[in-house]
Design an enzyme around this catalytic site. Structure first.
Site, mmCIF file in Angstrom:
data_model
loop_
_atom_site.group_PDB
_atom_site.id
_atom_site.type_symbol
_atom_site.label_atom_id
_atom_site.label_comp_id
_atom_site.label_asym_id
_atom_site.label_seq_id
_atom_site.Cartn_x
_atom_site.Cartn_y
_atom_site.Cartn_z
ATOM 1 N N GLU A 162 0.669 -1.126 0.234
ATOM 2 C CA GLU A 162 -0.107 -0.116 -0.018
ATOM 3 C C GLU A 162 0.909 1.165 0.020
ATOM 4 O O GLU A 162 0.562 2.271 -0.676
ATOM 5 C CB GLU A 162 -0.918 -0.062 1.310
ATOM 6 C CG GLU A 162 -2.001 -1.071 1.278
ATOM 7 C CD GLU A 162 -1.301 -2.311 2.123
ATOM 8 O OE1 GLU A 162 -2.213 -3.233 2.692
ATOM 9 O OE2 GLU A 162 -0.110 -2.558 2.265
ATOM 10 N N ASP B 237 22.428 19.915 -26.656
ATOM 11 C CA ASP B 237 22.935 20.869 -27.588
ATOM 12 C C ASP B 237 23.924 21.606 -27.461
ATOM 13 O O ASP B 237 24.788 21.269 -26.035
ATOM 14 C CB ASP B 237 21.802 22.054 -27.464
ATOM 15 C CG ASP B 237 21.959 23.124 -28.676
ATOM 16 O OD1 ASP B 237 22.321 22.803 -29.432
ATOM 17 O OD2 ASP B 237 21.666 24.350 -28.207
ATOM 18 N N ASP C 148 19.075 24.542 -24.487
ATOM 19 C CA ASP C 148 18.614 26.175 -24.062
ATOM 20 C C ASP C 148 17.976 26.955 -24.906
ATOM 21 O O ASP C 148 17.635 28.043 -24.400
ATOM 22 C CB ASP C 148 19.980 26.839 -23.453
ATOM 23 C CG ASP C 148 20.684 27.002 -24.809
ATOM 24 O OD1 ASP C 148 20.618 26.630 -25.885
ATOM 25 O OD2 ASP C 148 21.420 28.267 -24.577
ATOM 26 N N ASP D 35 15.287 23.382 -29.193
ATOM 27 C CA ASP D 35 15.716 22.201 -28.244
ATOM 28 C C ASP D 35 14.270 21.688 -27.475
ATOM 29 O O ASP D 35 14.284 20.579 -27.024
ATOM 30 C CB ASP D 35 16.596 22.620 -27.231
ATOM 31 C CG ASP D 35 17.984 23.018 -27.808
ATOM 32 O OD1 ASP D 35 18.464 22.020 -28.557
ATOM 33 O OD2 ASP D 35 18.641 23.930 -27.366
ATOM 34 N N ASN E 98 4.429 -14.310 2.933
ATOM 35 C CA ASN E 98 3.230 -14.414 3.848
ATOM 36 C C ASN E 98 2.055 -15.107 3.272
ATOM 37 O O ASN E 98 1.388 -15.984 3.858
ATOM 38 C CB ASN E 98 3.128 -13.097 4.362
ATOM 39 C CG ASN E 98 4.201 -12.510 5.403
ATOM 40 O OD1 ASN E 98 5.008 -13.539 5.969
ATOM 41 N ND2 ASN E 98 4.136 -11.231 5.683
ATOM 42 N N ASP F 151 4.759 -1.035 6.814
ATOM 43 C CA ASP F 151 4.810 -0.314 5.930
ATOM 44 C C ASP F 151 5.444 1.152 6.574
ATOM 45 O O ASP F 151 6.161 1.775 6.207
ATOM 46 C CB ASP F 151 3.420 -0.041 5.299
ATOM 47 C CG ASP F 151 3.250 -0.893 4.298
ATOM 48 O OD1 ASP F 151 4.165 -1.498 3.812
ATOM 49 O OD2 ASP F 151 2.008 -1.322 3.855
#
Length: 962
Positions: A366, A408, A681, A685, A749, A778
């Site tokens: 979970e 680049d 940049d 790109d 288990n 958990d």
């Protein structure tokens, strides 16, 4: 482009508002233009493509963007005007309406904005959360609704909302985190559109008008000046010293000269010198152009469409989904088996159904959404301490899994500025005299000081300490005259006068042009006549520098030219050649070390740039990248996806690429199974960054690049890349630890439960016990994101492998079940009879006892059995965390973090104490006798030894543990 708006232009253009007389005149002009256009269409058919018939017009060929650009670039202005149904005076009003209807408006088409409600829902849709929601729904019915209303034999005492709360909380937190991150990323296309919200000056019916951007149509004549942004893709008709900055679109560090003459040879789209593209801007000079593409049919528009599309599924998302489906498949097999076996053996189908649901919950980790989100958030916080913005949490893991980094060149590897690398004399030696004369030319010119002029001035200021004559050089001279640069002469001359009234003319420009006006060359204190041998030497030196990627200018001088007031182009003769000026966009200081670090961590770096191959080769050599199998943009287009993939595997450098070609290279590499990062940049790109598993940008990138990126480096030090990769691999290692150890432990288990259900006359553990066990376990695992990671886990890239999760479960799950079975035997045949029933087994109790005594003994027998397995399960399940979190010897060669050790110890202590608490009997548990803990100690030691052996054989079989 103008910065103010003219209102009412749209209304004035309505076809219904045009007076009939003017409409008649315009219709006549339109017929004339169509007649001309029919002739040019025949030319298109023969020159542009054999597939285009003579009856087809511009609209017919608009689907072939490259063909259209090639045609308008390689034909005369008149041909292009006819091609676009236009003329020198611009479009008539009736044509504007027709062109917009035929070829579209100048709106950038983009994906419709998804409502917040839909995006919120999509954040929770994946296989894992779906199964958790189903479990929560069933648990709500069985554990809450049935007890509250007394249905199917349930009583209010059976009310239990723990599992529902846990599942819903974890799913809600992880879904909201995903929603927030995706909301931030969706702004990229909006940012791109916001860049072009100004107006344009167009010529229509012979008059200049100011129109809004979306009113521009194909065939419009555009007037451009300094500072204007191009409103569409255009073909220049006339230019005057026109330079356009298109670095963010193409990757070219230098402003590009634009001309109006037709080109004779085919070129790539971005290489056409007479074309301009939407989103670029004029930095010098002016000109006039005709619009050849608008809206989504422009290069800018196609990039925007790419940005608006859904990003491809990343390796992270694929990996999590694959792991989820592995767990779901195990669940789909185990849960029905448990239900059927318990139903037949126990006879109570309602109880069997409830227990089967508990098994499903027990099989489900979970906390997986929460653990994954916490691991990623922890990595993001760590990166923020390194001045790095993590916009997409999932990108942290992708950072670590990345095995190919495409980057680049301009602005990422390089400084995105021009630097004067060399000032050389005719022998190729550094000469401050060359620098001094170059400074006078650049400092005193009154036109646009381009990047090279600024580089010369900056270099001179840096060299002042080496030569006193460079200090305050501008104060020793006065400007007398200037002969501006033009594209015919390709040079610029400045005339200055010193304090002794001596005049000096300094000229710089293209080496060939400078050499053509020189009769002598400076050689120290002497002058050499320029003969064929010396001329060849100068040209060879220039070509050598060009081959190394330098942009080279020549420099010349002339003492005491014509008298003041009489200077002209005729004075540019019989000059003295001084030497060369060599410019380059240098790499960032950290680039070489960063790329070496990437290589040492198993990441292959590939350069994808729009710049030319010579400059790219030089930069690669400077940063230590081997240039092997360089692939050019034109070659990329000629290859199929399969062929490109093969070439991309072995090529490290790609030059002269368009944005679409960059994105395509990234895509084929990902399809081959690589986890690809892209660092850029510029606007050019953005598409590739979205196509990649992880987009990385830098501090001074354009807005759209930073918006498209998953990671933004605020520091110019690219060594942050190495730190990001290490952090990503730690994040991945800890996530995989939780998934594998939890899945295998839960599987063990449940495998034990399945066996016990078949052979025991009672349930080995109550549903509530399974929920409590899962909850405490958990909670202990919430410290895993802060766990230590062994060095061998961060040496190389690692990607999700769902099959390894399955094999891990199969190896280690049954191992824990062996000790569960041993515990069953000890509890059922030894401990329970000894403590509860004077040696009588559970199956014989009805033969020896009866009535209330029998019922009490059976309940006590079951409670002791379930409590014993409850505590043993917690100890083995928790200690296995330490056993299989590392391939080394736990507690000795590899120690867990303090947080994990503390929480696991607390978890074991808490569940060991629960049976001794006052409320224990209320939940079906009882106090354990001291002899049980003797067995527990022996069992745990044997279990740890056994897991160590299994771990050894597992690593031998699979090559690695995690």
């Amino acid at each position: 482009m103008k910065k103010h708006n003219i209102h009412g232009i749209r209304a004035a253009r309505s076809i219904h508002d045009i007076r009939s007389a003017r409409a008649t005149r315009n219709a006549s002009a339109l017929r004339s233009t169509r007649d001309s256009n029919s002739k040019i269409n025949a030319k298109i058919g023969s020159n542009a493509s054999a597939k285009v018939s003579t009856k087809q017009n511009f609209a017919a060929t608009s689907t072939n963007y490259k063909q259209r650009l090639h045609f308008v670039a390689t034909h005369t202005a008149n041909d292009v005007l006819a091609y676009t149904s236009s003329n020198d005076a611009g479009l008539q009003e009736v044509q504007v309406y027709e062109h917009r209807k035929r070829w579209g408006s100048n709106n950038i088409a983009h994906k419709q904005k998804i409502p917040v409600s839909k995006r919120l829902a999509e954040a929770f849709i994946n296989p894992f959360t779906a199964i958790l929601f189903c479990l929560a729904s069933v648990s709500t019915v069985n554990d809450i609704i049935f007890p509250l209303f007394g249905l199917f034999g349930a009583t209010p005492q059976d009310f239990n909302c723990v599992s529902v709360v846990i599942i819903v909380s974890m799913v809600t937190i992880s879904g909201l985190l995903r929603f927030v991150q995706e909301t931030k990323s969706s702004r990229a296309a909006e940012k791109l559109l916001a860049m072009i919200t100004t107006t344009a000056t167009v010529k229509r019916a012979g008059e200049l008008q100011e129109v809004q951007l979306d009113d521009v149509v194909v065939g419009d004549i555009i007037r451009l000046g300094v500072g204007d942004m191009l409103p569409a893709d255009v073909r220049f008709l006339a230019t005057k010293d026109l330079f356009v900055n298109q670095a963010s679109l193409t990757g070219e560090s230098e402003p590009q000269e634009k001309t109006s003459h037709k080109l004779k040879k085919e070129n790539s789209a971005l290489g056409y010198g007479n074309l301009g593209f939407m989103g670029t801007n004029v930095i010098s000079g002016g000109g006039e152009a005709v619009v050849v593409a608008v809206g989504k049919k422009t290069m800018f528009g196609s990039m925007t469409e790419t940005m608006a599309q859904d990003a491809p599924e990343t390796s992270f998302a694929k990996g999590v989904n694959e792991v989820s489906w592995v767990l779901i498949r195990f669940m789909m097999v185990m849960v029905p088996l448990v239900f059927v076996i318990n139903g037949f053996t126990k006879g109570n189908w309602v109880s069997a159904f409830l227990f089967a649901i508990s098994v499903a919950v027990g099989l489900t980790p979970e906390m997986l959404p929460m653990i994954v989100a916490t691991c990623l958030a922890k990595g993001a916080i760590k990166m923020s301490q390194k001045q790095t913005i993590v916009k997409n949490l999932n990108s942290i893991q992708s950072f670590g899994a990345m095995d190919v980094l495409c980057t680049d060149k301009t602005g990422t590897l390089t400084q995105n500025k021009v630097v004067l690398e060399y000032h050389l004399n005719i022998h190729g030696e550094d000469d401050l005299s060359v620098l001094r004369h170059a400074y006078l030319n650049s400092y005193f010119q009154t036109g646009y000081k381009n990047l090279m002029d600024m580089a010369i001035i900056q270099k001179t200021e840096e060299e002042e300490t080496k030569d006193q004559s460079l200090i305050d050089l501008s104060e020793h001279y006065v400007k007398v005259d200037e002969i501006p640069f033009d594209f015919v002469r390709r040079r610029l001359s400045i005339v200055v006068e010193d304090r002794k009234k001596n005049t000096l003319m300094v000229t710089k420009g293209a080496v060939e042009e400078i050499l053509s006006i020189c009769s002598q060359a400076q050689d120290g204190e002497t002058l050499l006549p320029i003969n064929d041998e010396l001329r060849q030497k100068v040209v060879a030196m220039s070509q050598e520098l060009n081959e190394k990627g330098f942009r080279v200018l020549g420099l010349a001088k002339k003492d005491n030219p014509s008298p003041v007031g009489a200077f002209s182009v005729k004075d540019e003769c019989n000059m003295v050649f001084l030497g060369y000026l060599a410019f380059l966009d240098p790499p960032k200081e950290s680039t070489r070390a960063a790329l070496q670090a990437l290589k040492s961590h198993g990441v292959v770096t590939k350069i994808l740039t729009g710049d030319n191959e010579k400059v790219t080769r030089t930069i690669c050599q400077q940063v230590g990248l081997e240039v092997s199998g360089m692939l050019m943009g034109e070659e990329v287009d000629s290859l199929s996806d399969e062929g490109l993939c093969e070439r991309a595997q072995v090529s490290q450098v790609f030059a002269k690429l368009t944005p679409d070609q960059k994105a395509r290279i990234v895509r084929v590499l990902r399809e081959r199974g690589h986890t690809v990062g892209y660092m850029g940049d510029g606007i050019n790109d953005a598409a590739a960054m979205k196509e990649a598993d992880i987009g990385i940008s830098v501090d001074d990138a354009v807005d759209i690049a930073k918006e498209s990126a998953d990671i933004v480096l605020l520091q110019k030090d690219l060594t942050v890349l190495e730190e990001g990769i290490i952090e990503g691999r730690k994040t991945y290692a800890n996530m995989v630890k939780y998934i594998k150890m939890t899945a295998s432990s839960n599987f063990g288990n449940m495998f034990s439960v399945l066996a016990a259900s078949a052979f025991l006359p009672f349930l080995p553990m109550q549903s509530l016990h399974l929920i409590i066990l899962s909850l405490i376990y958990d909670l202990s695992c919430t410290a895993i994101p802060w766990d230590n990671v062994d060095p061998e886990l961060i040496v190389r890239p690692r990607s999700w492998d769902a099959r390894s999760v399955g094999s891990f479960m199969v190896w280690f799950g049954p191992t824990s079940s062996l000790f569960d079975f041993m515990t069953y035997l000890v509890l059922y045949f030894i401990l329970c009879p000894m403590v509860v029933s004077d040696g009588v087994l559970f199956g014989d109790l009805a033969r020896v006892y009866s009535g209330a005594t029998l019922e009490q003994l059976q309940l006590a027998y079951i409670a002791l059995f379930q409590t014993g397995w409850f505590v043993e399960s917690m100890w083995s399940q928790t200690l296995v965390i330490h056993m299989i979190r590392t391939a080394r010897l736990p507690f000795i060669q590899s120690k867990a973090s303090g947080q994990l050790s503390f929480l696991t110890a607390c978890g074991m202590l808490a569940l060991t104490c629960v049976p001794f608490l006052p409320f224990a009997s209320a939940i079906g548990l009882c106090a354990l006798p001291p002899v049980y803990f003797v067995y527990l100690l022996v069992c745990v030691v044997l279990y740890m030894v056994c897991v160590t052996l299994v771990k050894h054989f597992y690593i031998k079989a699979h090559g690695e543990l995690l």
